[in-house]
Every structure is written in C-alpha cells, then in structure tokens.
Enzyme design. Structure first.
Site, PDB file in Angstrom:
ATOM      1  N   TRP A  45       3.180   2.446  -6.249  1.00 19.48           N
ATOM      2  CA  TRP A  45       3.808   1.209  -6.731  1.00 19.48           C
ATOM      3  C   TRP A  45       3.339   0.804  -8.125  1.00 19.48           C
ATOM      4  O   TRP A  45       3.476  -0.341  -8.528  1.00 19.48           O
ATOM      5  CB  TRP A  45       3.571   0.065  -5.739  1.00 19.48           C
ATOM      6  CG  TRP A  45       2.174  -0.024  -5.196  1.00 19.48           C
ATOM      7  CD1 TRP A  45       1.704   0.576  -4.061  1.00 19.48           C
ATOM      8  CD2 TRP A  45       1.058  -0.741  -5.760  1.00 19.48           C
ATOM      9  NE1 TRP A  45       0.372   0.271  -3.889  1.00 19.48           N
ATOM     10  CE2 TRP A  45      -0.051  -0.527  -4.894  1.00 19.48           C
ATOM     11  CE3 TRP A  45       0.898  -1.534  -6.898  1.00 19.48           C
ATOM     12  CZ2 TRP A  45      -1.312  -1.088  -5.141  1.00 19.48           C
ATOM     13  CZ3 TRP A  45      -0.358  -2.074  -7.146  1.00 19.48           C
ATOM     14  CH2 TRP A  45      -1.438  -1.853  -6.270  1.00 19.48           C
TER      15      TRP A  45
ATOM     16  N   CYS B 227       8.619 -27.869   1.987  1.00 20.16           N
ATOM     17  CA  CYS B 227       7.433 -27.614   1.161  1.00 20.16           C
ATOM     18  C   CYS B 227       7.269 -28.699   0.109  1.00 20.16           C
ATOM     19  O   CYS B 227       6.158 -29.180  -0.142  1.00 20.16           O
ATOM     20  CB  CYS B 227       7.528 -26.238   0.488  1.00 20.16           C
ATOM     21  SG  CYS B 227       7.076 -24.879   1.583  1.00 20.16           S
TER      22      CYS B 227
ATOM     23  N   GLU C 192       6.547   2.689   1.010  1.00 21.45           N
ATOM     24  CA  GLU C 192       5.277   3.279   0.598  1.00 21.45           C
ATOM     25  C   GLU C 192       5.077   4.680   1.151  1.00 21.45           C
ATOM     26  O   GLU C 192       3.951   5.107   1.383  1.00 21.45           O
ATOM     27  CB  GLU C 192       4.119   2.351   1.005  1.00 21.45           C
ATOM     28  CG  GLU C 192       4.250   0.973   0.345  1.00 21.45           C
ATOM     29  CD  GLU C 192       2.983   0.147   0.407  1.00 21.45           C
ATOM     30  OE1 GLU C 192       2.630  -0.442  -0.626  1.00 21.45           O
ATOM     31  OE2 GLU C 192       2.360   0.084   1.488  1.00 21.45           O
TER      32      GLU C 192
ATOM     33  N   GLU D 283      -9.186  -2.081   2.066  1.00 19.26           N
ATOM     34  CA  GLU D 283      -8.228  -1.046   1.675  1.00 19.26           C
ATOM     35  C   GLU D 283      -8.641  -0.432   0.351  1.00 19.26           C
ATOM     36  O   GLU D 283      -9.074  -1.132  -0.562  1.00 19.26           O
ATOM     37  CB  GLU D 283      -6.806  -1.615   1.462  1.00 19.26           C
ATOM     38  CG  GLU D 283      -6.099  -2.106   2.684  1.00 19.26           C
ATOM     39  CD  GLU D 283      -4.667  -2.576   2.340  1.00 19.26           C
ATOM     40  OE1 GLU D 283      -4.143  -2.196   1.271  1.00 19.26           O
ATOM     41  OE2 GLU D 283      -4.098  -3.330   3.129  1.00 19.26           O
TER      42      GLU D 283
ATOM     43  N   CYS E  87       8.093 -18.906   4.479  1.00 18.51           N
ATOM     44  CA  CYS E  87       7.806 -20.286   4.088  1.00 18.51           C
ATOM     45  C   CYS E  87       6.635 -20.770   4.929  1.00 18.51           C
ATOM     46  O   CYS E  87       6.679 -20.709   6.158  1.00 18.51           O
ATOM     47  CB  CYS E  87       9.038 -21.150   4.334  1.00 18.51           C
ATOM     48  SG  CYS E  87       8.648 -22.897   4.216  1.00 18.51           S
TER      49      CYS E  87
ATOM     50  N   GLU F 102      -2.797  -9.660   3.129  1.00 20.63           N
ATOM     51  CA  GLU F 102      -2.668  -9.983   1.705  1.00 20.63           C
ATOM     52  C   GLU F 102      -1.882 -11.268   1.449  1.00 20.63           C
ATOM     53  O   GLU F 102      -0.861 -11.265   0.749  1.00 20.63           O
ATOM     54  CB  GLU F 102      -2.027  -8.797   0.967  1.00 20.63           C
ATOM     55  CG  GLU F 102      -2.922  -7.568   0.989  1.00 20.63           C
ATOM     56  CD  GLU F 102      -2.386  -6.384   0.176  1.00 20.63           C
ATOM     57  OE1 GLU F 102      -1.207  -6.399  -0.189  1.00 20.63           O
ATOM     58  OE2 GLU F 102      -3.172  -5.460  -0.088  1.00 20.63           O
TER      59      GLU F 102
ATOM     60  N   CYS G 219       7.105 -21.735  -2.281  1.00 20.96           N
ATOM     61  CA  CYS G 219       8.468 -21.897  -1.766  1.00 20.96           C
ATOM     62  C   CYS G 219       8.910 -23.306  -2.156  1.00 20.96           C
ATOM     63  O   CYS G 219       8.106 -24.236  -2.089  1.00 20.96           O
ATOM     64  CB  CYS G 219       8.441 -21.726  -0.246  1.00 20.96           C
ATOM     65  SG  CYS G 219       9.901 -22.360   0.603  1.00 20.96           S
TER      66      CYS G 219
END
Lengths: 653, 653, 653
Positions: free
Chosen positions: B310, B160, B350, B302, B114, B149, B155
């Site tokens: 994935w 929020c 991964e 990357e 959050c 990322e 949220c």
C-alpha cells in the site's frame, strides 16, 4: 475626492478588546506615535453590531468614533457585509452559497455570501442605513469602506442561476441569438428553453465567459445595493471598497467607475527571490493599474507591516523595505499608506499576520519603528498639497483587460500550459519601467485614446465591439499601435474572426494570421533585431504578409524566414505586430526605438542601473533602489546615492 | 501486565481458509517451526461471526481457539469492530460516516464507522459480550486486541455534531466563554446559539482544535464502550489496541492510559534511502514514544515480514533486516514481535502484503527462514525473565505532544510550508540517539518531571494550563529546560500570550520574543558555537534580551547579532532558548555539552560510529548497525564486529 | 468490408454554417482540391436533427447528402448519440450520469449519457431508425459511424447499479460464489444480499474489476441497441465506431468483434521530444493493435491536420509530418486517412483544433497544401487494389489485454508507482519494430495461436480461464512463449494462484515464483547476456528454479545470483521467463536471438539506422524516417535516401 493630507492608518479591531481598557488606552497613544490620521473600522463587525436578529449594539462603535475624533484621527467606516453573522446563516441558510454540485455551504469563512439572496441584500441595506443615519453628523466620519475584498466567485443556487438566465435574456433577446453567439451547434449544445441553461459546462466557452461577466456585474450590483442608503443619508461622504491583487473574477475597470476613490490591498512576496527587483515591477504595475482606473490618486488600503500568515512563506520585512514599498506606492499615485492590521488578534485565522502593534504589546519593536518612519515621511510629504492632487499623464498605454483574461483562461489553445496573460502584460510594462517611462494600464474599452502616443495590446485575444473603429481612428491620427500574437482572435462573444486576424484589422496591420502556433519547450526560435540576437518562446502566429514591412525574421531552421516583427503605415500612424512571445530584453530594445520615434522620454536622461526605478508626480521625483547593491546616480548634476532598498525624493524640501 | 515470554506471532485469518483443511493443517505445523506462541485472531471477522443480524456462527472460532491451545499457542483475540459487515450498513445506514458536505459514505473500506451511532455501539457491545462470555474460560484466551487501528477521522453526521456541541457546552459552560476562547469577534464569527456551531470552518482554529480533541476523545470513548463487556466477563484478561504511526488524529498519550499494555504497528520504509540510518532513528523514536507512554514494556503488534502493498514502493527486506528491526524493537522495550500477516490472502486489498507464509505455500522461502531466526532469538531471550519486565529510566525527556501538533497544523504562520513538527522532535531526539543516551518521549501534561534532568520542548507552541507552574518547579529544583522558537506562543485554547512569549515564562528564560520570523529558502543564517560553524533554517524568533546570557549570535548580514542560543539561570536550574531551527549536527554538539554539565552518560564510553545504535535494557546491552559498512567496536575491552544490518546482544549468554 | 479506394476525408460540420452559403460553396470546391472522397457527417447533430422532442429537421442533412453525392463523395453517416440535446436532459434528467457520491451531473459536455437509461436507449433507436430509413437508398450513404468515441466511464445511478447486480447474479449465480471469487472474508466484506453491493469500494478489487468489465460490456450493449435499426433497414451498409487511444475503460478487443471495420482516432504528441522516434513507435503499436483486432485493414478515422487545442501543448506539424504519419498508418494497415476536422468551428470547445480549412478560410495555407499532398498520394496508392485488401500475417504476437490492465491498475503491489503496463508492452514491441519485424497485438483470449511462432506475455498478471491449456498446447506444438515478472499471478477473478506462479504453468516454465519483488529507485540490478551488460529496474520476481536453464544471473550484490532469464523446453517448444523489467536495449538483443532460432526475418536484411521504420503490406514496402537526420539505405541494390520525416514506398510505380 480631495485629500488634505497623505493618509496613514490601519485596520483597527477595537471591538476585539472591549474588556481590555488598558490595551485600548495604549492603542490611542501608539497611534499618535506613528502619526496615524485614519483608522479603518468595523470591517467584520456585524456580529458585534447586530448580536442577534434585530438586537443592535452600536455603543462600542460610538465610543470608538468619539475616541478617534478626540485623538485627532478620522474613521474610514466599513460596512460589515464581508462576513455574515452565524445567527443569520442559521436562520436564513439561503445567505450561504451553493456549489457547482448543488450543495449549500455551511456557515464559515468570509466573503462567501450569495449575492442574489433577497434576505442578505435587505439585511445589508438595513445595517448600512443604521450606520449612515447614526454617524451622518459625526465629525470623525471621513470615508466609507464598503464591505471587504469583494470577489466574483460564483454561487450556483437556483436564484443566482435564474438571475443569470434573465441577464442572458436581456442581453441576447432570443435563444437564436444566444445559440449563435455561443456556437452551440457544436457538440449539439443548442438550447431551446432558457431554463435549460446551467452555467457549469466548460465546453461552452461563450457561456462561461458570460457567467464570469454576470458574476462580476452581480458583485457590482450588490455593491450598489449596499451604497444606496449611504448615498441617501450621507451624500458627501466618499465611498471606496478595497480591491485586491487582480485575479478574483472581478472587472475592476468596470468596478472602479462606481467608487469615489480606488483603493487596494497590496501583498507582494518580498525577500523570497534573489532581489526585490521583479516584485517591485509587478507591484508598480498594479499601482499603475489602479492609478489608471480613474486617472486619479488612489489609496493603498492594506499592506503588511512585516510578514503574513496565509502564504507558504512570507519573510518579515528587511530594514528599509517598509519605507521603500511606501514610497513606491506614493510615487505611483497613492495618497495613503494603510496597514492590515493595527494590533495582532489574540486568536483566529490571522493571529500571526503582523501588525503595527505585535502580541508583545509595546512600541519598542522593529516594526513599530519602521511604521513610525513612514508616518513622519507622510507628514512631511503632506506639506506639498499639489502633490496630493496630482498624478502625471502617460504617453503610453498598455491594455490589460479582465474580460480578455477570462476569455483566454477559458480557451482551448494549441498551447494551454503557459498562457500567462497577466505576466505577458507586465513583461511589456517592464520595458518602459526600466527606461523610467510611466505607462497607463487600461481596459479594452479603449477610452480616451487621444491621451496616448503608443498603445500596446499584449495578447488582446478578444476584441469588444467597436475595437476596430477605435484602433483605426487612433492610428489614423498618428498613433502607434503594437499588437502581439493572438490579438484580435475572437469577438466579444468568443467567436473567432473569419477572413484573417487581427479581426477586421488585417489591412491596418498589413498582415493576416494564417495559424496560431506553438514554440515548443526547448525549441529554438532565434532572430536578430538591430544586430542583437533574441529568442522567442511559447507562442507564435504564422502570418501571411499583406503589405507590411518585415523588421525581422526567424533564423532558426524550424521557423526559418517567418516574420517576427511587422510594421505597417496606416493613416498618419503605424501598426506593429509581434508574432511571438519575447522577454523584456527584446521588448526594452524594441520599445526604446518606438519611444525615440515618438519623442517619448523619461525625466531622467541616463540609463537606469539595474534595480533602480524612477517615478515622477508633478514636480516631485522619486528614485528607488530595489536591487541588492548601492548605486550612485547623477541627476541634473546632483549625485544621488541609493543604498539597497533605499530611496530619494527630489522636490519636497 | 506480566509477560512470561517474548511473544512471537502474527495476524491469522483462519476464517479465510475454512474450505482448505490442508492449508490450515500446514499453518499449525509451520507455526511451530517459527516458534510462534501467539496469534492475533478475529480482527475483521464480524461478517463471519454474525453472518446476518442475529445469526451467529462461532464454531470456526471455537475450533481455532482449540487448535491454538492444542498447538501450544495463545490467542490475542480481536473484537471485530474494525470493519462493519455489509448487512449492517445496508440495514442501518447510520453506521456509516457522513462527510463534510453532508453526504453519507457508501459501505466499503474499513475503520470508517460512525462512533456516535447508537446502533453500532450497541452491536459492538452485543458482539463483545458474546465473545467474552464464550471464551472467558478458554485456556487459549491470553489478551484482547480491541478493534483495529482506531483513528480520529471525523464523521459529520447530525449525531456527531450534536455530541460535539454537548461536549463544548460541558467544556465552556457559556457561549460567552466559548466566543472568547475561540476569539470569534474576529471575522464576525460569534455564536449566539450552540446549534450554529458546525465544525468545518478552518478559519476558527480554536474550534478545529476542539473538534480534533473531541474526535480523539470520542474514539477513546468508543473504545471504552467496547471494553465494558470484556472487563465485566473477563476482568483478568489484559486489553490492548494496536496504535499506529502517530498521525491519525488520536492523542495516543491519552489513549495509552486506557489500555493495559501499549501495542503498535510499525511499517518503516526500509531500503528506499542511501542507508537505513534515518529510518532506524525514526523507528527508534516511535518505539520510545510507546515505551514512554506507560514507562512499561510495549508490544510490536504488527510489522511486515518483507514488503508491503500500500505504498508507492516497498522493497522486500534485505538479508538481516528482519532480525535487526526485531532486535531494535526489543532493545527499546518491546516484549513481542508480531507480523501482519501469517498467510497471504488469496484476494482482496492486501493480497500482496507479504506474510510469513507466502502464496507459494511452503516453508522453503527466504521470508520463512528469516522469521524462524527471529523465533529462535526470542526463545533465547525469554530465558531472561528480568529482561521481560524491565525498561530503563531516562534522564532526558522530549515533549512530543499530539494536541500541540494539531494546533501547529491548524495555525497560519509566517511560514507554513515547512512546519514539520514531528520531524523537529525527531531531530532533537537524534542528538541523544547518536550519543547512545536514551530519551523518554512525553506529552505536554509534563507528568513525573522529577524523573528527568533535561527537559526539551521543541516547538511547544501550545502551553496547556499549568505548564508555567510545572516548568518553573522543574527548573527551580535544578532541572534544565530547553525550549525553541515558537514555544509558549498560545494557551490551551489557541489564544496567543500577550506581553511576550514564551508565555508567562519570560522571566525564567530571560528573554521576550518580539516576533516569530522566517529564514527564507536559500537565505543564510550562520553562527558559531564553540568554534564550529552552523546554519539555521526555516524559523527564527526575533527576541528581546531580558537578562539571559547569549551563547551565540548570528553572523550573516540579514540576521546580524540576533541571538541564536540564550541561557538563563532560574532557581537551581537553567532555561535555554534556541531561537532558530537547526539540524542534528548542531543539536548533537549542543546537547553533548548539556549532558556533560548534567552528568548524563551513555553506557558506552566511546563515540558511536555512523549508523551504530546502542541501547540498554536492564543488564542487557544491544549493539546495532543500521549503516552500510561493517564496523568494529571496543566495548569494555571486548571487540564487537557488526556487519551492515548486523547486531550483537551483550548479557544474555 | 471491401474498400475500392483509400479513403480521404474529414469530420464535416456542415450544419454549423447553414447561414453561410458562401462558405458551404467553398467547402465543396476545396474538398475536390484535396481529393477528399468521404466526409464523416452528423456526428454531434442531434439538436439540429430533432430540435425539440418529436420535432425533426432532416432537410439540411438531405441537402448535405445530395451535395456530397453530386461532388463525387460518400458519406460516413454518424448517429448523433455522442452528445445528447439539452432539451432531453432538461425533460428527462435520467439521461445524465450520476457520480460516485450519488449526485446527478448537470447537462453539459459530451459522451456522458447514462447507458442504462431506458429513455435514452429508446430515443437513440428512434433517431437511428429515422436516419436508416431516410437514407437507406441514398447513393451517398457509404458507412455508419455510430456515436463517437464511446467510453467505459461508469454511471452510478440506481438503474446502472441494479443492472450491475443482475449482471453479477448472472455471472456468479450465488452470493457464495461471488463472496469466494471476491475473497470477501477479508476485511469482513461478505455480502448477504445482492442489494448490498455498491461498486465504489476500491478495497474489493475483484468487484472493481467486474465493475470495469460490466461497464465495458454495457457500452457494447448500448452500441448494439444503437445498431439494431441500422442493421434492419440498411443491412448492407458497414458499421464502425471510432475507437480512441486505448485508455478509456473499454475492452476494444471485445468491441472490435461487433463492428464491420475497426476505425480509430490517433493524436500523437509530435514535435514535443528530441525526435519523433518514440512517438512513431507508440503510434505504430496502436495501429498494429487495431489491425490485429480483426486482422483486416482498419481506418484512421481522425487525426489532426496540424495542432490540437486540448493538450498542455500541441505543436503544429512540421514540414513532412502530415505525410509521414499518413504513410505510417497505411503501412500498418489503414485504408483511410481522415481528419478532425474539415473546417475550424467559429466557437465552442474546439475552435482552435486545427482543420483542413482554417479560420482564414482559404486554400492558401501550409495545412491545406499538406493535406492535398496526402490526397494525391492516396489516389496513387488506390490504383493498387491488392494493397487495399491486404494486411500481412505476423510470426510474433504480443499480448496486450485490457482486462489485464484493469486488474493491474486495481492491484496493490509492492511497487505501485511505476506499473506502466502499456508502456511495458510497447517496450517489447519496440524490440521487433527496430528489427523491421511485424507483430500482432492480441488479447489474453489467445485466439488463433497457431498463426504464431513466438508469443509474448508482458506482465500478463491475470490468466483468464483456459490460459494454461492454450499456452501448453502452443508450446507443445513447437511454439516459443516468453513471459515476464508478474505473469500468471491471478486468475480471472483476481484470486492469486497458490502453489506457485506462473499459475498452473510452473512445470512448463520450470520455475516457481517465490515472491514478487521490487528493484528500488537508484538500486542497481546488473547482469550480462551474451557478453553485454544490462540493468533491470522497478520489478523483479524472486524465483525458485525447478528445472529451467538459467541464461543469466544478476551480478549486483543485492540480487546476486538471482536468475534474470530462464529457458525451459516443454514439448516441442520453449518457455522463457524474464524475471525483471528491462529496457528495449536488452529486449532487442534477446528477441534477435529468438527470431534467429525461429527463423523469423524482416524483409530487409540490414540493420535499420536509428529512427528508420520499415513495413510491408503485400508487395508494397514502406521505408520511413522518424529521426532527425537524413539516412541512406541500400535495399536490394537500390539506394534509398530518406530525409528527416521523409518516406519512400517501393512497389507502387
């Protein structure tokens, strides 16, 4: 109710433009241009009428009523319950629905109030009382449009569930009766306390069916609560509520009895298929459903001037489509053509739903011109007062029953992926439509059967109590009944008939169904009838013959010699059974034969070209072309040319 | 920032192998082999840096920093906030997000904290303070990689939502303003208390748009909180955060202003289609987007050494692909090639994402050899210091705006199933790519327009405040603007422009849009332009001509004579309007014409064979072949042979 | 256990018809007609046995037991835990499961109790104690059918999660061990308190795998709790529980050890495809799986007399199908043919599931006649007592391991959209089936390997501890092992083997896998073997040869010269590796070769025509035709004609 003119109008959101007097000015001018004589107003206006609890502001509505009157128009005044205001959800969260998991919805959307909420019911009564009293004497007040597009979607709050339990107790009296009706011994589902019942168990299909019924009735009950003050203070003002495409968990046949006039909102998918023929048939079916509901003229409360904003794609209407769709509605019994919406909103969910007046704001648009043509046509038709009060009688009735649909929906059948109940009813309807023969679409209550010569029961899986007696009496007196696979499988509590189906009518049909079977995808099930070849799909009832005449048998190896069509004389009439699902090619040929035998005819005596629909309303005859090609008809010596999406009306000049 | 070399490196999870000194030893040896000069470290290391609340362990990171330095490499040091440790979620559940229904997520996954949590913000500041102070003087510290990322996924916790309400109050000042902006009179959605607002009502599209904006800004705000201690204790260390494929509800144009250098993670679907041509174009577009964000070199933070774990399927890279994709990144402005990941994990989500060092653990693999080739190439390119600091200017800018995308995403249009905003921008981009002409990809803020000759607004549905003025000024001075269907439909609060669109620019374009229409699936909408035939799809604006020159009209019956392309002189420039959606065949021809008129040329003067891409960066020219066939080019008298997936670089020897 | 006859029977819901003595009367008469000798009773009867807490009613069950005995039949008595009564969920909500979000399910459905609920466990013990004591001496009591179709679907209540944590603590002893096993350093997932663990994080694949194991073991543990009183009071009554199609998150190999006889419920999709050949193979595989589980005869506890009600479509069985499917079950080792259900329910979820006695209520139906034929056949077969106690040994074993399946299911691989583990095992099985060679289907525990000559490990991704030793020993002694792509990738905690795979067996196979790769859709990967051409799909392991003989290499450009099949001598045996996925065409040819080398033969010495299956059980030989065409075989000089769906049994006359 009595109509003095065909109505032409739209949903009008005057209150969205209070700070733009220039725009409001134009609106009233444009309304005269399109010959609008009514406007539906106040539909989602609660937050503007009661800006905070107890703080009312009716001034803008007073002005609007006055201006409509001054402009020569009438008001179809809505009650605003379709969308509760945010202050109410905030102060009284109980007005919002609770989902199956027990989580209460946040404020938002529309049409999502809890129908057992005491607060919401009371607020609606207060609001409707204020409206009715305030405008009781206003000359513009013409009709009430109660709420908007009610649905039967359930709320699972404690209060709704408790009401359901009371409803069940009233219906079944004892838990023993309920346990028997729902066959709860299966899977150990017996209830020993009313409070154990929670309506989210799809494996108790009788319960889910009752839960659907309860929610449908609860909506009607909510409607009744809404109209009480209206009836009290304005007893002479007719009441309607706008029905929808009939898949919203409401029994519209039951609901229709409570309104003074049926109205509905029609949004077909024009221009997305090879031609408009199939959408035309589907729409005709719906019009006839709503015409049949009271056997009186109905109202087209909403349709779109061009495109929509809430479908994957909705093409703008092509040249002629607006007029053709309007003529179709009138032909099938509508006394109004009304649009959602008069003027496009600047913001919000439906700002790109088309409107009579587009964002560009002028009368110089294709849409505006199309609507104007409809206005002129309606004005012309209004001269014929008899037309306004007439709908024709039908010789043929097709049973399309909402509760039967819910029962089929809940059932686990040998085949579940192609139930398509509504589509099957339309397939039977289509056979008559293509012959130019009007049908009524009636409920399984089977009221006033004596009006009909042929009665069709497509997939009438569930027989309400008394069905046997009514059908027997109908056939006894010479009527022809046609039933299909799955007909008469369960009683009104979803319990299967034992000793053969169609339930308690095996003698009348001269057959017994041994097993409800499947024709698998890609499997062939061919047969011949009157020398023509056909192929059945999806469903087949494997029957034992008990005296019926077999009109056709399957010829494909896997179904070899199984009956396709049986016929049995009973009293002065006949009972037919169609054991399998067939498309309208066969049904058209089959019913053509039956019509001949029963002396049922169209008012035209020629074969209709593909795409052409004809309809009669009193002395007025309508010829419509939903196909892509121009066609030429010869009607009583007169040549009628119908271009694609064209129409011709005989008897108004 | 200033780059001294092209960077070569990877995400390195040293801390996963602390008990395997043999493996760590090999890692540093292998890094030298592939000529890696940077490693991204500490990305998900919170649980290893603060093993329980207040219990810190930086020793392993100290060692890692020292060993990198000793190995001749630099550290791109991450802050670890991308994945909160389990002890924190356990002790302070508020760090986890709450879903739309009000249910707080259990600990798990990553990137799901959050962003208003006071605890989490404070913990991040503490952690980042410790990192910055500890390594402030460390010679290996080269750059910060803040978190990982980031996304704009919301949220719905009380905190929020309360922050959102404050944000709204700050923006709109009064509820009256907000109600007007969100057009809440529609569906009775007027708010009378800020606390009534809960951002889950998709039917208030202005609210959802603001909620998206708020969440994007909140993420940037969270980033600002993270970097404060970094700026304080290490003011000279540049800061980046790795952006993603741009569909994560972040306004990257806005975010880019806050970082010292833009970096991003690129994961195209190589080898799943007939050729790599289309993926190559899409990837080029993304590179240009991130290059244009600061008009500076960016970093490829990357990419995968071979396959992924994935996606439904991710084929291992074919011979040449690793090099070609690396050259493409450099050609479009990247100053780095970095991989996820250095060494495959033994376990976890991964573990089958490919890595420079595979599970087999040796340097004797196809992947390792491919990476080594890239390392050698980067070393060679690094000799050219000018190349490192150069990105070329563009004559053409395409507006691809995130907030516009969100607005389109939320809109209910006549056609909703093929909105494809990003794809449409790429289609326009492709027309130039295929001509060897570089484009900038800019936001609707329209900054520094004077750099450009042609400005393209594909589906620029939403006009931020000031758009009219900026566009008018641009055209006035001789610029060429190209707009398409749907352009200028709503203002910045998602309210439709009245009086015709493109909003307030109908004079400049010489047209008014009467209706936003649909070309239905399978419908034909053909036209000719310069003697060639084309067909439009999906969308069409039906326009009223107000003085524009019509360059082409539809010839298909259902759209007969409706304009396809209009051109209007305004000041010293021109405003074009493309009323319908077209593929790149037409766009290529159309823009070729415009380039000729505006004297915009590629550095090559021949037609590019299918699949060939050329790019220039200062004096260095890149020739790349994404097609399946070997091609031969004649560039300034020199024959260049490019095999499939081959490349050639001119100007580095 | 010892069978004296082949069993013929059905699930019988006597308690649903207590008020219809006429129907009950008929039931017992009809049972004799079909030669039923057992009935499964009491399966979902809790609410009828304990109508409210502590209020018992066993009278109807007493009567039923007596009547079965009097009718010459035996009772397979169920414990009723498969469906908890409503009064229990109402009084003790904790018996209902909790979902991943923490929301407790409402009462409803079946098979959805919480398995750690102390109340439910206690209630089950009480109920089972009462049943066992009451019927301990009853002559009809033949076998227990514990609960019904157990599954491993998790409950996330506090109690289940706490039990899981204890289970983990027992397994891993320390959090350090657990963190290492689950590789939690990845994504900062380290746990520092057992209470931080909540099993809903799919990104910790080792955790999810353990959670699957825990739930499977918990179900077995629940079963153990159920059978304690049964063992105590009726130690000589055999116990079974009906297994299902093996995709319900249970390790049936582990479960099978706890029952006295394996039984299962078989519901193939007959008649939905071009022929019954593929469904026949799949069903044969399942029969062999359950036969292999104890290497003893098993029971077919449920199959349908004709159609089903819970699939998208389930066609009624064609002429011959009921007998053929019955013969197949017997041929593969079943000692019973039992149906769900004896008589169709009048109501509830499965009222349209077919039954021996249909709603029509007579013995004059196709179904009834089919079942009678099976009864006669079983009576005839029962004469052969040796047949009853015999299942043949197999020379070939295929490893199909449930836990391996869960590990593959959780893994993120370069290709995730076509994992199809079960299908791949069946593809290998099919190669032998088509040759008339029986296979055992065994778990990765690799018990009693010395029984086999060939051991096949399709996609045996996960190696439990000890796998290397067992495989080495097997090959050492002369066995032949065949492994495929992905074999030996991870250890029992889902950690990847380093230093090459197949894990710790690279010497034995003479290869090392460098990378787990993908053959993309539409990509060609062709090779030749023994002069025939084949094409691989989906998966490919890119290997490094370390001494193996390469039997075939790819010829397609993108995989040129990569090995397809390797063979390595190890000790007295051979280890083969198939690097890619192949269909049964190749596998059939490949295994034919291996069978020849290992002197493994079918009892028939001719090539089987398409669709024909042969099976041997002791001296009895079964010939079955699942194809569409009649075929003629010459078996030991005798001509055997098999029409479509026909069969022939040799050795019972």
């Amino acid at each position: 109710m009595v109509f003095e003119n065909f109505l032409h109008g739209a949903d009008y959101n005057y209150e969205q433009w209070l700070d733009r007097s220039d725009i409001l000015e134009k609106d009233f001018f444009y309304m005269k241009e399109v010959k609008a004589n009514v406007m539906s107003i106040g539909i989602f206006s609660w937050a503007m009428l009661e800006t905070d609890e107890g703080q009312y502001n009716f001034k803008w509505l007073d002005n609007l009523m006055d201006r409509l009157q001054a402009n020569g128009q009438k008001a179809i005044l809505a009650t605003p319950s379709g969308s509760k205001p945010a202050w109410m959800s905030y102060k009284y969260p109980e007005v919002c629905r609770v989902d199956e998991k027990g989580i209460r919805e946040k404020h938002g959307g529309r049409h999502n109030h809890c129908r057992t909420s005491i607060v919401y019911r009371e607020k609606c009564r207060e609001m409707n009382t204020l409206l009715a009293k305030r405008y009781a004497k206003h000359p513009a007040l013409f009709m009430y449009h109660v709420s908007n597009e009610y649905n039967g979607v359930p709320c699972f709050c404690d209060n709704c569930v408790a009401e359901f339990r009371s409803w069940l107790e009233h219906k079944y009296k004892t838990l023993d009766n309920l346990n028997k009706a729902w066959w709860t011994t299966f899977w150990s589902h017996r209830f020993t306390d009313w409070n154990q019942i929670f309506p989210n168990d799809g494996s108790i299909q009788g319960m889910i069916l009752d839960w659907r019924r309860f929610n449908s009735e609860l909506t009607i009950n909510f409607f009744n609560n809404e109209i009480e003050p209206l009836r009290k203070y304005t007893p002479n003002i007719p009441i309607t509520t706008n029905f929808q495409f009939p898949d919203v968990w409401l029994d519209y046949h039951m609901f229709a009895k409570k309104v003074d006039v049926v109205s509905w909102d029609s949004y077909p998918d024009w221009h997305l298929y090879d031609s408009e023929i199939e959408e035309g048939i589907k729409t005709a079916f719906m019009h006839d459903l709503y015409r049949s509901a009271k056997k009186q003229p109905f109202m087209l409360m909403e349709c779109t001037p061009s495109s929509l904003n809430w479908k994957p794609q909705a093409r703008q209407k092509k040249e002629g489509m607006t007029e053709l769709a309007s003529v179709q509605a009138i032909a099938h019994g509508s006394n109004s053509i009304q649009y959602f919406q008069w003027r496009q909103s600047r913001g919000g969910e439906e700002k790109f739903h088309s409107a009579v007046v587009s964002h560009i704001g002028t009368d110089n648009t294709r849409i505006f011109k199309d609507i104007t043509k409809v206005g002129c046509l309606l004005e012309k038709l209004s001269v014929n007062k008899k037309l306004l009060s007439t709908v024709d009688k039908s010789d043929v009735a097709i049973v399309y029953d909402f509760q039967n649909g819910w029962a089929i929906d809940g059932a686990g059948l040998p085949r579940n992926n192609r139930k398509n109940y509504q589509a099957e009813c339309i397939e039977h309807y289509k056979a008559f439509y293509k012959k130019g023969i009007q049908c009524d679409i009636i409920s399984a209550e089977l009221e006033n059967l004596s009006d009909y010569k042929i009665l069709i029961l497509p997939m009438l899986y569930m027989f309400p109590d008394g069905t046997e007696q009514k059908l027997k009496a109908f056939v006894e007196k010479g009527g022809t009944v046609v039933a299909t696979y799955l007909t008469g499988t369960v009683d009104s509590t979803d319990l299967c008939f034992l000793d053969g189906t169609p339930g308690n009518l095996t003698d009348m049909f001269g057959i017994k169904v041994e097993q409800n079977g499947v024709i698998a995808d890609n499997e062939k099930a061919e047969f011949q009838y009157n020398g023509k070849k056909y192929n059945s799909v999806d469903y087949i009832d494997i029957i034992q013959n008990a005296g019926a005449q077999v009109l056709s048998k399957f010829e494909s190896p896997d179904f070899l010699d199984m009956p396709v069509i049986t016929k049995n004389k009973a009293g002065n009439g006949y009972a037919y059974y169609l054991t399998s699902r067939n498309n309208s090619d066969f049904l058209k040929d089959f019913y053509a034969e039956l019509c001949k035998e029963n002396n049922i005819k169209s008012f035209v005596n020629f074969e209709l070209p593909d795409g052409v629909s004809v309809q009669k309303r009193g002395d007025v005859k309508f010829f419509m072309n939903f196909g892509n090609k121009e066609v030429s008809l010869n009607y009583e010596g007169k040549e009628i040319n119908l271009k694609s999406l064209g129409y011709y009306i005989e008897g108004i000049d």
